[in-house]
Design a protein around this motif. Structure first.
Motif, PDB file in Angstrom:
ATOM      1  N   GLY A 102      -5.769  -3.583  -0.929  1.00  0.00           N
ATOM      2  CA  GLY A 102      -6.705  -3.521  -1.637  1.00  0.00           C
ATOM      3  C   GLY A 102      -7.386  -2.096  -1.771  1.00  0.00           C
TER       4      GLY A 102
ATOM      5  N   ALA B 249       1.417  -1.516   0.453  1.00  0.00           N
ATOM      6  CA  ALA B 249       0.259  -0.206   0.098  1.00  0.00           C
ATOM      7  C   ALA B 249       0.591   1.379   0.033  1.00  0.00           C
TER       8      ALA B 249
ATOM      9  N   ASP C  91     -14.875   3.850  -2.437  1.00  0.00           N
ATOM     10  CA  ASP C  91     -13.026   4.029  -1.634  1.00  0.00           C
ATOM     11  C   ASP C  91     -12.062   4.796  -2.320  1.00  0.00           C
ATOM     12  N   ALA C  92     -10.659   5.328  -1.907  1.00  0.00           N
ATOM     13  CA  ALA C  92      -9.882   5.924  -2.033  1.00  0.00           C
ATOM     14  C   ALA C  92      -8.706   4.197  -2.785  1.00  0.00           C
ATOM     15  N   CYS C  93      -8.196   5.013  -3.574  1.00  0.00           N
ATOM     16  CA  CYS C  93      -6.745   3.893  -4.456  1.00  0.00           C
ATOM     17  C   CYS C  93      -5.744   4.314  -4.220  1.00  0.00           C
ATOM     18  N   GLN C  94      -4.864   3.430  -5.408  1.00  0.00           N
ATOM     19  CA  GLN C  94      -3.575   3.996  -5.260  1.00  0.00           C
ATOM     20  C   GLN C  94      -3.994   4.926  -6.239  1.00  0.00           C
ATOM     21  N   GLY C  95      -2.503   5.548  -6.149  1.00  0.00           N
ATOM     22  CA  GLY C  95      -2.960   7.966  -6.662  1.00  0.00           C
ATOM     23  C   GLY C  95      -3.618   8.465  -6.266  1.00  0.00           C
ATOM     24  N   ASP C  96      -3.724   8.100  -5.241  1.00  0.00           N
ATOM     25  CA  ASP C  96      -5.035   8.991  -4.542  1.00  0.00           C
ATOM     26  C   ASP C  96      -4.115   9.701  -2.413  1.00  0.00           C
ATOM     27  N   SER C  97      -3.315   8.934  -2.751  1.00  0.00           N
ATOM     28  CA  SER C  97      -2.456   9.474  -1.366  1.00  0.00           C
ATOM     29  C   SER C  97      -2.474  10.628  -1.024  1.00  0.00           C
TER      30      SER C  97
ATOM     31  N   SER D 178      -4.409   7.445   3.126  1.00  0.00           N
ATOM     32  CA  SER D 178      -3.001   7.767   3.786  1.00  0.00           C
ATOM     33  C   SER D 178      -2.990   5.427   2.763  1.00  0.00           C
TER      34      SER D 178
ATOM     35  N   GLY E  53     -10.724   2.120   3.897  1.00  0.00           N
ATOM     36  CA  GLY E  53     -10.131   3.102   4.129  1.00  0.00           C
ATOM     37  C   GLY E  53      -9.286   4.214   4.330  1.00  0.00           C
TER      38      GLY E  53
ATOM     39  N   HIS F   9       3.766   9.999   3.198  1.00  0.00           N
ATOM     40  CA  HIS F   9       4.653   8.078   2.416  1.00  0.00           C
ATOM     41  C   HIS F   9       5.113   8.610  -0.051  1.00  0.00           C
TER      42      HIS F   9
HETATM   43  N1  ARG Z   1      -0.759   4.411  -0.911  1.00  0.00           N
HETATM   44  C1  ARG Z   1      -2.326   4.607  -1.583  1.00  0.00           C
HETATM   45  C2  ARG Z   1      -1.081   5.796  -2.093  1.00  0.00           C
HETATM   46  O1  ARG Z   1      -0.187   5.962  -2.321  1.00  0.00           O
HETATM   47  C3  ARG Z   1      -3.148   5.194  -1.121  1.00  0.00           C
HETATM   48  C4  ARG Z   1      -4.117   3.786  -0.919  1.00  0.00           C
HETATM   49  C5  ARG Z   1      -5.392   4.179  -0.366  1.00  0.00           C
HETATM   50  N2  ARG Z   1      -6.099   3.094  -0.397  1.00  0.00           N
HETATM   51  C6  ARG Z   1      -7.388   2.386  -0.200  1.00  0.00           C
HETATM   52  N3  ARG Z   1      -7.834   0.781  -0.150  1.00  0.00           N
HETATM   53  N4  ARG Z   1      -8.264   3.858   0.053  1.00  0.00           N
HETATM   54  O2  ARG Z   1      -1.455   6.629  -3.462  1.00  0.00           O
END
Ligand code: ARG
Length: 279
Positions: free
Chosen positions: A251, A8, A226-232, A247, A259, A82
């Motif tokens: 998944g 993650a 949900d949020a996902c990769q790239g939304d951090s 953060s 999240g 991060h």
């Molecule tokens: N670590 C991810 C990023 O660098 C954000 C992940 C958020 N995941 C979630 N399931 N809400 O973009």
């Protein structure tokens, strides 16, 4: 499939290969679910959402976007610590000379809005990469944004933290959990969840370690949003105030794996920190 914290945390790295995949298949239409389970929004309506960018590191296809951020003062943008880590940037933030914030641009491939260089960075000294505790960084911009871009932040005891509160998360990240990165800003409606929901999902094993003191649990109890990769680093907003930053999670949009967000009320220094010059 469960993802470890390490996966993650390094999620933003996936952007490199995603950009390469997108280059190889330019005709692929962007998914209409983003962030996951969201809808398109215009940044004009939410001017405090910004994209973090480095074309040197992430390529120009999506204007170098690799994380989100949120404007909390004309020259101050919050993001996830991060996002500035060596696994994402390949070195120290000071070494990424084209590190910038893109404001006022909904569609990353457009020319609109403004790109402002990051002059200084501050990483929360209490940030712990192993757990993602205290996942906050403050960027100082080289020139100010209008006051109208600024979003208010929630303080300790804010009613917006009550479980069940409707909240919205914003970003240009993965819309499917499979590396389908958005080029246009999206938002998904989620809700603030009980800490117990994240303590169940992330009890401190390889799935992750939810720490309620500095983290916030939010999602869709039924899954799908949900949020996902790239939304951090992007904002979670409730009752018109910033309550969290994207953060981590296992998944994306899985009902049983909510999240996890940086709990702004617990982690944001007041006053905002003095930052270290980027020379
Ligand atoms: N670590 C991810 C990023 O660098 C954000 C992940 C958020 N995941 C979630 N399931 N809400 O973009």
């Amino acid at each position: 499939m469960r993802r470890s914290i390490a996966r993650a945390v390094t999620g933003a790295l996936g952007l490199v290969s995603a950009a390469a995949a997108a280059l190889a298949a330019p005709g692929v239409a962007s998914a209409d679910r983003v962030i996951v389970g969201g809808e398109p929004v215009e940044v004009a309506d939410t001017p405090w959402v910004v994209a973090l960018s480095s074309r040197d590191r992430f390529g120009g296809m999506r204007a170098g976007q690799f994380c989100g951020g949120v404007v909390v003062a004309p020259t101050k943008v919050l993001t996830a610590a991060h996002c500035l880590g060596p696994e994402v940037l390949g070195g120290a933030p000071e070494d990424v000379s084209d590190l910038a914030v893109i404001a006022g641009r909904t569609e990353l491939t457009d020319k609109g809005g403004r790109e402002i260089r990051v002059a200084e960075t501050w990483i929360n000294p209490a940030y712990r990469p192993a757990t993602n505790a205290g996942d906050l960084a403050v960027l100082t911009l080289s020139s100010p944004l209008p006051e109208s871009y600024v979003l208010a932040t929630a303080g300790p005891g804010d009613s917006a933290y009550a479980p069940g509160t409707i909240a919205t998360v914003y970003g240009w990240g993965d819309t499917t959990g499979n590396g389908t990165y958005a080029t246009s800003l999206r938002a998904a409606r989620v809700q603030v969840l009980e800490d117990a929901a994240c303590e169940r999902a992330y009890p401190g094993n390889t799935s992750g370690d939810y720490q309620p003191a500095t983290m916030l649990c939010a999602g869709d109890p039924a899954g799908g949003r949900d949020a996902c990769q790239g939304d951090s680093g992007g904002p979670l907003v409730a009752r018109g105030r910033l309550v969290g930053l994207v953060s981590w999670g296992s998944g994306c949009a899985e009902a049983e794996n909510p999240g996890v967000y940086t709990r702004i009320s617990a982690v944001l220094p007041d006053p905002l920190p003095q930052t270290v010059s980027r020379g």
